[in-house]
Design a protein around this motif. Structure first.
Motif, PDB file in Angstrom:
ATOM      1  N   PHE A  68       0.845  -1.194   0.000  1.00 54.04           N
ATOM      2  CA  PHE A  68       0.000   0.000   0.000  1.00 54.04           C
ATOM      3  C   PHE A  68       0.885   1.250   0.000  1.00 54.04           C
ATOM      4  CE2 PHE A  68      -1.957  -3.480   2.356  1.00 54.04           C
ATOM      5  CZ  PHE A  68      -3.140  -3.658   1.649  1.00 54.04           C
ATOM      6  N   VAL A  69       0.629   2.152  -0.927  1.00 52.83           N
ATOM      7  CA  VAL A  69       1.477   3.339  -1.101  1.00 52.83           C
ATOM      8  C   VAL A  69       0.644   4.608  -0.934  1.00 52.83           C
ATOM      9  CG1 VAL A  69       3.071   4.554  -2.634  1.00 52.83           C
ATOM     10  CG2 VAL A  69       2.916   2.053  -2.726  1.00 52.83           C
ATOM     11  N   PHE A  70       1.113   5.507  -0.077  1.00 51.89           N
ATOM     12  CA  PHE A  70       0.481   6.813   0.126  1.00 51.89           C
ATOM     13  C   PHE A  70       1.485   7.891  -0.258  1.00 51.89           C
ATOM     14  CE2 PHE A  70      -2.057   3.970   2.486  1.00 51.89           C
ATOM     15  CZ  PHE A  70      -3.275   4.564   2.770  1.00 51.89           C
ATOM     16  N   VAL A  71       1.060   8.825  -1.090  1.00 53.18           N
ATOM     17  CA  VAL A  71       1.935   9.909  -1.528  1.00 53.18           C
ATOM     18  C   VAL A  71       1.433  11.220  -0.924  1.00 53.18           C
ATOM     19  CG1 VAL A  71       2.901  11.143  -3.498  1.00 53.18           C
ATOM     20  CG2 VAL A  71       2.411   8.695  -3.688  1.00 53.18           C
ATOM     21  N   GLY A  72       2.281  11.859  -0.118  1.00 57.09           N
ATOM     22  CA  GLY A  72       1.909  13.090   0.564  1.00 57.09           C
ATOM     23  C   GLY A  72       1.808  12.866   2.053  1.00 57.09           C
ATOM     24  N   LYS A 107       3.031  -4.353   3.475  1.00 54.44           N
ATOM     25  CA  LYS A 107       4.054  -3.345   3.217  1.00 54.44           C
ATOM     26  C   LYS A 107       3.386  -1.987   3.009  1.00 54.44           C
ATOM     27  CE  LYS A 107       7.037  -6.660   3.250  1.00 54.44           C
ATOM     28  NZ  LYS A 107       7.878  -6.887   4.459  1.00 54.44           N
ATOM     29  N   TRP A 108       3.721  -1.053   3.887  1.00 56.04           N
ATOM     30  CA  TRP A 108       3.138   0.289   3.824  1.00 56.04           C
ATOM     31  C   TRP A 108       4.236   1.288   3.496  1.00 56.04           C
ATOM     32  CZ3 TRP A 108      -2.144   0.792   4.579  1.00 56.04           C
ATOM     33  CH2 TRP A 108      -2.794  -0.321   5.122  1.00 56.04           C
ATOM     34  N   ASP A 159      11.758   8.271  -7.554  1.00 52.47           N
ATOM     35  CA  ASP A 159      12.980   8.888  -8.069  1.00 52.47           C
ATOM     36  C   ASP A 159      14.230   8.529  -7.268  1.00 52.47           C
ATOM     37  OD1 ASP A 159      12.704  10.395  -5.787  1.00 52.47           O
ATOM     38  OD2 ASP A 159      12.760  12.338  -6.794  1.00 52.47           O
ATOM     39  N   ASP A 160      14.091   7.710  -6.214  1.00 53.24           N
ATOM     40  CA  ASP A 160      15.270   7.230  -5.499  1.00 53.24           C
ATOM     41  C   ASP A 160      15.797   5.924  -6.089  1.00 53.24           C
ATOM     42  OD1 ASP A 160      13.417   5.353  -4.700  1.00 53.24           O
ATOM     43  OD2 ASP A 160      13.562   5.769  -2.555  1.00 53.24           O
ATOM     44  N   GLY A 161      15.181   5.514  -7.216  1.00 55.12           N
ATOM     45  CA  GLY A 161      15.636   4.319  -7.899  1.00 55.12           C
ATOM     46  C   GLY A 161      14.879   3.062  -7.565  1.00 55.12           C
ATOM     47  N   SER A 162      14.000   3.100  -6.577  1.00 59.90           N
ATOM     48  CA  SER A 162      13.257   1.903  -6.188  1.00 59.90           C
ATOM     49  C   SER A 162      11.977   1.765  -7.003  1.00 59.90           C
ATOM     50  CB  SER A 162      12.929   1.937  -4.696  1.00 59.90           C
ATOM     51  OG  SER A 162      12.142   3.077  -4.394  1.00 59.90           O
ATOM     52  N   ALA A 163      11.522   0.511  -7.128  1.00 60.36           N
ATOM     53  CA  ALA A 163      10.288   0.217  -7.855  1.00 60.36           C
ATOM     54  C   ALA A 163       9.661  -1.038  -7.271  1.00 60.36           C
ATOM     55  CB  ALA A 163      10.574   0.036  -9.336  1.00 60.36           C
ATOM     56  N   PHE A 164       8.336  -1.071  -7.240  1.00 59.01           N
ATOM     57  CA  PHE A 164       7.620  -2.243  -6.724  1.00 59.01           C
ATOM     58  C   PHE A 164       6.191  -2.212  -7.240  1.00 59.01           C
ATOM     59  CE2 PHE A 164       8.249   1.096  -3.572  1.00 59.01           C
ATOM     60  CZ  PHE A 164       6.951   1.540  -3.363  1.00 59.01           C
ATOM     61  N   ASP A 165       5.524  -3.354  -7.148  1.00 58.59           N
ATOM     62  CA  ASP A 165       4.153  -3.476  -7.649  1.00 58.59           C
ATOM     63  C   ASP A 165       3.152  -3.260  -6.521  1.00 58.59           C
ATOM     64  OD1 ASP A 165       4.992  -4.114 -10.233  1.00 58.59           O
ATOM     65  OD2 ASP A 165       5.227  -6.233  -9.711  1.00 58.59           O
ATOM     66  N   THR A 166       2.043  -2.622  -6.845  1.00 59.17           N
ATOM     67  CA  THR A 166       0.989  -2.394  -5.865  1.00 59.17           C
ATOM     68  C   THR A 166      -0.349  -2.215  -6.572  1.00 59.17           C
ATOM     69  OG1 THR A 166       0.222  -0.986  -4.047  1.00 59.17           O
ATOM     70  CG2 THR A 166       1.324   0.120  -5.857  1.00 59.17           C
ATOM     71  N   ASP A 167      -1.402  -2.574  -5.888  1.00 64.64           N
ATOM     72  CA  ASP A 167      -2.755  -2.314  -6.381  1.00 64.64           C
ATOM     73  C   ASP A 167      -3.375  -1.108  -5.683  1.00 64.64           C
ATOM     74  OD1 ASP A 167      -2.825  -4.475  -8.155  1.00 64.64           O
ATOM     75  OD2 ASP A 167      -3.445  -5.866  -6.588  1.00 64.64           O
ATOM     76  N   THR A 168      -2.607  -0.456  -4.809  1.00 60.19           N
ATOM     77  CA  THR A 168      -3.159   0.634  -3.993  1.00 60.19           C
ATOM     78  C   THR A 168      -2.219   1.824  -3.984  1.00 60.19           C
ATOM     79  OG1 THR A 168      -4.090  -1.060  -2.522  1.00 60.19           O
ATOM     80  CG2 THR A 168      -4.151   1.230  -1.756  1.00 60.19           C
TER      81      THR A 168
END
Length: 439
Positions: free
Chosen positions: A163-167, A199-200, A249-258
């Motif tokens: 789960f990814v939150f931006v802000g 994973k949050w 932009d820190d080079g990391s990447a991962f898959d998420t549905d949220t």
């Protein structure tokens, strides 16, 4: 002729302005029309608790028609404001548009999510400003846990539990903290899911979180979130979110549905479609008396307005509930003063501080310089917002929700079909073996 007051927006400013006018206007002294997309006002500080299931969704909204029986409530969109003709162009949800004339106009349509041209954001992201978004997120998070419990595909499982939150302002931090707290509790009902499997991520472009509570309390909150296993990325930006693949932009990447986007707000687009003066941030320029600069018959306040802060010369009031309720009170009185030819008064309020909830029994606050954390801050957060919740009816219902939560575990039912109520009927129609005979 009876003066016509038209209020654009049924949020905190619009509803409280209309409510005060309704109480103070003499019978027949003026006619009030309130226009909003919805027929209810949402008390936004309680959205995180509604998303986490601590509060029933219906208890954090207030019916405008119920609390404003002496006002005309119209639901639809305002496409344009024409101050030269004293008219607004109103378009109902269905049917032809029409023009509505006014003698006094209140512009308080609030704000919308401020998005950026990030590839995939519009298709994959969701905001956190409405009750619909809050309830969707609750059902979605629980639905993702249902999916992870049911699948044997490790890639699907990992993507569902990310789960990814931006802000990292109030909306982002409170929403993430409450939903993480809810999901952590829900793990007891999912034998194959441990809290560590979830994973949050909290992604913030600046170097701090919760700037409203000050650097010290913001740092404490950061430490608490990280202690709970939440991956907080400061000075980090979202580059893309195509096909469920988040790239930072820190080079990391991962898959998420949220992906939840809470990286700021901007004034409602209707402001830009008006001929009113606006500042560099797209807000309507207001005077200390809450009328629009250059207009004695147009007033503004709230998220869409640049209201001078008389307690801090050169600055503007923050877009929050603390100012919105007080501005509505002053604006209503100044509208009455305009009708009756009496003196208006300026808006002045010294910022009292901020409180934030970080889940059950966890919070942070800074009130008049006093810094609080933990259960006491959480209790103050609940107490303050309960007192500000409109109507006795809703206050009692919110209090009952909290009381029941002391004796019963939080509900974890995911009602994902709410977002697609015709799914089962369409499935039944497609799979009917033989056509139904007409009688």
């Amino acid at each position: 002729m009876t003066p016509r007051i038209v209020i654009l927006g049924g949020g905190s400013v619009g509803m409280y302005t209309a409510l005060r006018l309704q109480r103070r206007l003499r019978r027949g002294e003026a006619h009030i029309t309130l226009i909003d997309v919805d027929s209810y006002m949402t008390y936004q500080p309680f959205l995180p608790e509604a998303a986490a299931g601590n509060l029933e969704a219906r208890h954090v909204v207030v019916s405008l028609r119920r609390v404003l029986p002496r006002c005309t409530i119209l639901n639809g969109v305002v496409d344009a404001i024409d101050t030269s003709r004293h008219e607004v162009e109103f378009r109902p949800h269905k049917g032809p548009p029409r023009r509505i004339g006014y003698d006094l106009l209140v512009v308080c349509p609030g704000s919308v999510s401020r998005t950026l041209p990030i590839p995939g954001l519009a298709e994959n992201g969701i905001g956190f400003k409405t009750i619909e978004e809050a309830i969707h997120l609750r059902n979605h998070v629980l639905g993702q846990m249902d999916l992870a419990e049911s699948t044997q595909d490790e890639r699907i499982r990992r993507q569902a539990l990310t789960f990814v939150f931006v802000g990292a302002g109030f909306a982002g931090v409170e929403a993430l903290a409450e939903l993480e707290d809810m999901a952590h509790d829900a793990c007891r009902y999912y034998p194959s899911i441990e809290p560590a499997d979830l994973k949050w991520y909290l992604v913030e472009a600046t170097d701090r979180i919760l700037p409203e509570v000050g650097p010290e309390m913001g740092m404490w909150t950061l430490e608490q979130l990280r202690h709970r296993g939440i991956d907080v990325r400061l000075r980090t930006k979202l580059e893309s979110v195509k096909d469920g693949r988040v790239v930072l932009d820190d080079g990391s990447a991962f898959d998420t549905d949220t992906l939840v986007w809470t990286a700021g707000v901007k004034p409602n687009p209707v402001v830009a479609r008006s001929d009113l003066p606006i500042d560099g941030k797209g807000r309507v320029r207001a005077t200390p008396f809450l009328n629009v600069e250059g207009y004695d018959d147009v007033f503004t306040a709230g998220d869409c307005a640049a209201v001078p802060d008389l307690t801090r010369p050169g600055e503007f009031t923050a877009p929050n509930a603390q100012h919105a309720v007080r501005q509505a009170r002053v604006m209503a009185d100044n509208l009455l003063a305009t009708i009756r030819g009496t003196r208006r008064r300026p808006y002045r309020h010294a910022y009292a501080g901020s409180v934030a909830s970080l889940g059950l029994h966890k919070g942070v606050a800074q009130i008049y310089g006093v810094k609080l954390r933990g259960a006491l801050a959480w209790l103050i957060h609940r107490t303050y917002h309960l007192t500000k919740m409109p109507t006795l009816n809703r206050k009692v219902r919110v209090l009952l929700d909290w009381t029941l939560a002391l004796f019963f575990r939080r509900d974890i039912t995911a009602l994902g079909a709410l977002t697609d109520p015709r799914r089962e009927f369409e499935y039944a129609a497609r799979t009917t073996a033989e056509p139904v005979a007409h009688v």
